[in-house]
Design a protein around this motif. Structure first.
Motif, PDB file in Angstrom:
ATOM      1  N   ARG A 100       0.783  -1.178  -0.074  1.00  0.00           N
ATOM      2  CA  ARG A 100      -0.017   0.006   0.062  1.00  0.00           C
ATOM      3  C   ARG A 100       1.001   1.157   0.095  1.00  0.00           C
ATOM      4  NH1 ARG A 100      -5.048   0.504   2.213  1.00  0.00           N
ATOM      5  NH2 ARG A 100      -4.328   2.318   3.418  1.00  0.00           N
ATOM      6  N   SER A 101       1.944   1.109   0.086  1.00  0.00           N
ATOM      7  CA  SER A 101       3.025   2.267   0.349  1.00  0.00           C
ATOM      8  C   SER A 101       3.060   3.281  -1.074  1.00  0.00           C
ATOM      9  CB  SER A 101       4.419   1.683   0.662  1.00  0.00           C
ATOM     10  OG  SER A 101       5.301   2.655   0.371  1.00  0.00           O
ATOM     11  N   PRO A 102       3.330   4.481  -0.536  1.00  0.00           N
ATOM     12  CA  PRO A 102       3.214   5.588  -1.773  1.00  0.00           C
ATOM     13  C   PRO A 102       4.761   5.603  -2.236  1.00  0.00           C
ATOM     14  CG  PRO A 102       3.057   6.678   0.356  1.00  0.00           C
ATOM     15  CD  PRO A 102       3.158   5.042   0.672  1.00  0.00           C
ATOM     16  N   VAL A 103       5.762   4.908  -1.622  1.00  0.00           N
ATOM     17  CA  VAL A 103       6.984   4.736  -2.292  1.00  0.00           C
ATOM     18  C   VAL A 103       6.884   3.674  -3.191  1.00  0.00           C
ATOM     19  CG1 VAL A 103       9.454   4.665  -1.638  1.00  0.00           C
ATOM     20  CG2 VAL A 103       7.827   5.600   0.027  1.00  0.00           C
ATOM     21  N   ALA A 104       7.395   4.083  -4.477  1.00  0.00           N
ATOM     22  CA  ALA A 104       7.052   2.842  -5.544  1.00  0.00           C
ATOM     23  C   ALA A 104       8.131   1.658  -5.320  1.00  0.00           C
ATOM     24  CB  ALA A 104       7.337   3.500  -6.942  1.00  0.00           C
ATOM     25  N   PRO A 105       9.252   1.586  -5.073  1.00  0.00           N
ATOM     26  CA  PRO A 105      10.063   0.498  -4.878  1.00  0.00           C
ATOM     27  C   PRO A 105       9.451  -0.433  -3.764  1.00  0.00           C
ATOM     28  CG  PRO A 105      11.467   2.448  -4.975  1.00  0.00           C
ATOM     29  CD  PRO A 105      10.178   2.677  -4.656  1.00  0.00           C
ATOM     30  N   LEU A 106       9.213   0.361  -2.641  1.00  0.00           N
ATOM     31  CA  LEU A 106       8.593  -0.396  -1.450  1.00  0.00           C
ATOM     32  C   LEU A 106       7.301  -1.147  -2.036  1.00  0.00           C
ATOM     33  CD1 LEU A 106       9.575  -0.839   1.486  1.00  0.00           C
ATOM     34  CD2 LEU A 106       8.039   1.044   2.000  1.00  0.00           C
TER      35      LEU A 106
END
Lengths: 276, 290
Positions: free
Chosen positions: B59-65
């Motif tokens: 669900r993270s907004p950080v793409a790689p995560l």
């Protein structure tokens, strides 16, 4: 593809069925050998999956109907059948069945003067198939039973208003509606069953003359090379292809089951589960 | 166990059975039921944690995560789990040894993969070659637990990801309207409410986990399947308690054990569902009000 690879394919493509080169590769282990032998083993996974699914489908329908009847003499055995096969691990069921089949007299059983051979039951192609058949029948029966309970009452009333009763009503109304409602879950069960076939050669049933399924050969390679990073991803690759094929075939049937309903042709959502 | 078991040859009937079932090997075998329970007790919370981390990452907004989380939940799709079990148990072992090798023996020049061998320096071996047997067994069990947790964590991540999305959007909007930060809304509104949506999936996962425990045998742990095979096989006259092949009886005992375990789980999970449904704006919650 090099020339050597064609030779490997010729030698090992049907190795799992006992044809071709007798000895498995012992050293070197090219990528071609990996792909060919593991692919050859996949024949058994497809064999177990397809036959168990076809036979299981009919038994599942019967058991689902049995579970839905009011007569306890029929209902209770059906409930127990489903409970035993869904409540215990498939892995243990394989072991149990194998031991049971081994205990059968070697010379066969005398029935009305005819000797029935029993040796073949201890072989994977028959013994494991029986277990998978009963197992998938139990899981599918539960799915079908749930669908049977949710057939809309209006459909049944409409059928009766048209004068349909008994077998006719079941054949034309109840059964197709049940299948339509059960189909997405049944698709998952089918995928699940194909995955479960990989357990066969790890659970008591011996692989005769090193003829096993895809995972059996992958395990052979991983043991010999001590490198799990090649053989297992290849099995994974084959199984993803197999899963996609199953989804494809089942969606065709799904479309047919839903064709009379405008705008209801929902795509089947694959929700993976694991070991039973 | 009992003192009258001293000479098994003289025993008859019930006394023989009692002594047979309490001999040393059987007592060790009974402990392996504990191994199964221990595996369940450790794996369930650990894979839930793995799943929670995976779902949060997805669900993270950080793409790689996000890719990492999505990738983790996707790996188990379409591939038989037993492939993962067989894969991870070796891959993890080699991974740990490789990392230790890099740290402990930086001067080592020989290649690690030599043909069909995986050679790390002696100091990097896991467990060390002079370690006692118990350490080997604990390490094997640890690898098995980690393998189970990774595979089941991926499934739990799938379920929790779906459950987080099932929480009504209005709840989160209300939280924002009250001035809660992202983090506060996540922990105080989303997480407490998602469990009821996750419960059917998690119950199912628990049942599957219970039924997956015999696979410990494939991972090289001396579990109940190992003992059933060991004790059930026919025992010749050189043994204290000779008997023909009794495997069938041992496997029926396992079958009964698992049927009991799943039945108890069903009852307990049913109660939890009832409890969590209290006060929820769902059909089940409404039914409990009446």
């Amino acid at each position: 593809m090099s020339v050597g690879c064609w030779d490997t394919i010729a030698a090992y493509a049907f190795r799992s069925l006992g044809y071709g080169e007798r000895l498995l590769p012992r050293e070197g282990f090219t990528l071609c050998e990996h792909f060919t032998l593991i692919g050859s083993g996949l024949i058994w996974n497809v064999y177990f999956g397809v036959l168990a699914l076809i036979f299981g489908f009919f038994l599942a329908t019967a058991v689902a109907l049995g579970k839905a009847t009011a007569n306890p003499l029929i209902r209770k055995p059906c409930e127990w059948f489903v409970f035993v096969f869904r409540g215990s691990p498939l892995f243990i069921q394989f072991f149990f069945a194998y031991q049971l089949f081994v205990l059968l007299p070697r010379d066969g059983i005398e029935i009305f003067g005819i000797t029935a051979e029993t040796r073949w039951l201890t072989r994977a192609w028959a013994g494991a198939l029986i277990v998978l058949f009963l197992n998938t029948a139990a899981y599918s029966a539960e799915i079908f039973y749930g669908a049977l309970q949710s057939v809309p009452r209006g459909d049944m009333e409409a059928a009766e208003a048209y004068g349909l009763t008994g077998w006719n009503k079941f054949r034309r109304i109840t059964w197709p509606t049940m299948l339509r409602l059960a189909w997405p879950a049944y698709t998952n069960e089918a995928i699940f069953l194909f995955h479960a076939t990989t357990l066969v050669y790890f659970s008591g049933f011996p692989a005769w003359q090193q003829s096993g399924d895809a995972l059996y050969y992958a395990n052979y390679f991983a043991d010999k090379t001590f490198n799990p990073f090649v053989a297992y991803p290849i099995v994974a690759f084959y199984f993803i292809l197999l899963t996609l094929t199953v989804i494809g075939l089942f969606s065709i049937i799904n479309k047919r089951l839903n064709q009379h309903l405008p705008g209801e042709r929902k795509r089947i959502r694959y929700r993976p589960q694991l070991i039973r | 166990m009992f003192e009258w078991c001293a000479d098994p040859d003289t025993l008859e009937g019930f006394a023989w059975v009692a002594c047979y079932l309490t001999n040393g090997k059987h007592l060790t075998a009974y402990m392996s039921f504990g191994t199964v329970m221990l595996l369940l007790a450790i794996t369930a919370p650990v894979s839930l944690a793995f799943g929670f981390a995976g779902a949060t990452a997805a669900r993270s907004p950080v793409a790689p995560l996000r890719w990492l989380g999505k990738g983790y939940t996707a790996i188990v799709r379409g591939v038989p789990d037993i492939v993962f079990f067989l894969f991870f148990v070796i891959a993890l072992d080699q991974g740990f040894e490789w990392m230790r090798h890099q740290v402990l023996c930086p001067d080592w020049t020989e290649p690690i993969r030599q043909g069909s061998d995986f050679v790390v320096c002696p100091a990097a071996k896991l467990p060390l070659s002079n370690a006692p047997q118990a350490v080997h067994e604990v390490y094997g069990f640890f690898l098995a637990v980690l393998t189970f947790a990774i595979v089941f964590g991926a499934f739990a991540a799938n379920i929790l990801f779906g459950a987080m999305r099932a929480v009504p959007r209005a709840q989160m909007e209300t939280a924002e309207a009250y001035g809660m930060s992202h983090r506060q809304a996540f922990w105080r509104v989303l997480i407490p409410q998602m469990w009821i949506f996750a419960l059917p999936g998690l119950s199912n996962l628990w049942m599957i986990l219970v039924k997956a425990t015999p696979l410990l045998f494939l991972l090289g742990v001396e579990d109940i399947v190992y003992w059933a095979r060991e004790l059930g096989g026919s025992k010749g006259p050189i043994f204290d308690y000779p008997h023909p092949d009794w495997s069938l009886w041992y496997f029926s005992a396992l079958l009964v054990f698992y049927l009991g375990l799943t039945r108890v789980s069903e009852v307990v999970l049913g109660r939890i569902t009832r409890k969590l449904s209290h006060g929820q704006a769902t059909v089940a919650g409404e039914a409990l009000r009446g």
